[in-house]
Scaffold this motif. Structure first.
Motif, short mmCIF file in Angstrom:
data_model
loop_
_atom_site.label_atom_id
_atom_site.label_comp_id
_atom_site.label_asym_id
_atom_site.label_seq_id
_atom_site.Cartn_x
_atom_site.Cartn_y
_atom_site.Cartn_z
N LEU A 44 12.01 -66.01 -12.36
CA LEU A 44 10.39 -66.98 -12.04
C LEU A 44 9.41 -66.17 -12.44
N PRO A 45 8.13 -66.58 -12.89
CA PRO A 45 7.03 -65.78 -13.10
C PRO A 45 6.83 -64.70 -12.11
N THR A 46 6.20 -63.80 -12.30
CA THR A 46 5.87 -62.73 -11.28
C THR A 46 4.88 -63.07 -10.51
N GLN A 47 4.47 -62.45 -9.46
CA GLN A 47 3.50 -62.45 -8.60
C GLN A 47 2.17 -62.46 -9.59
N ALA A 48 2.06 -61.55 -9.87
CA ALA A 48 0.76 -61.32 -10.96
C ALA A 48 0.56 -62.20 -11.77
N VAL A 49 1.65 -62.89 -12.65
CA VAL A 49 1.35 -64.10 -13.35
C VAL A 49 0.88 -65.10 -12.65
N LEU A 50 1.73 -65.51 -11.64
CA LEU A 50 1.18 -66.58 -10.92
C LEU A 50 -0.05 -66.72 -10.47
#
Length: 146
Positions: A44-50
């Motif tokens: 899943l997308p990383t926290q930073a990406v989200l």
């Protein structure tokens, strides 16, 4: 008096239809999984990406991820991130459960158990590694400070 739901951005009336940011993030990721853009096992997308994508705070993203994990859409692998769970959500989201073509998947439960077993095995390995490190530090650590 209507019910009130307390969320990150304050209060909202229950049933108001207004989604909070963490709900929007979770629903967006669910839709990516349903559509096949994210496949079982995909990261899943990383926290930073989200955080960048949704203009959200880290706690908001964490709340969305916790919801996805609780619902069985995602699993965590310590030190590696969050991944799409191996689960047939199509069976859960079928519109007509009385249809003869609709089959409920018991594989979803099996997949959850397998994912939990893998996570547990990984945790056990990490604990064993940490114990080894602690023992090494305790046996030779007294000489380091001198």
């Amino acid at each position: 008096m209507t019910g009130v739901v307390v969320g990150r951005r304050g209060r909202r009336s229950a049933g108001s239809g207004v989604q909070l940011t963490f709900e929007v993030i979770a629903e967006t990721l669910r839709e990516r999984i349903r559509s096949g853009r994210l496949q079982p096992g995909d990261a899943l997308p990383t926290q930073a990406v989200l955080m960048r994508e949704f203009g959200a705070a880290s706690l908001t993203v964490q709340k969305a991820m916790a919801l996805l994990k609780q619902e069985g859409w995602a699993v965590s692998r310590p030190g590696k991130g969050a991944f799409v769970a191996y689960y047939d959500h199509a069976a859960d989201n079928a519109d007509d459960l009385d249809s003869p073509d609709t089959t409920m998947s018991i594989g979803g439960t099996t997949a959850r158990v397998e994912a939990l077993e893998l996570a547990l095995a990984d945790a056990v390995r990490q604990i064993a590694d940490l114990r080894g490190r602690v023992e090494a530090l305790e046996s030779g650590g007294g000489e380091r400070g001198r």
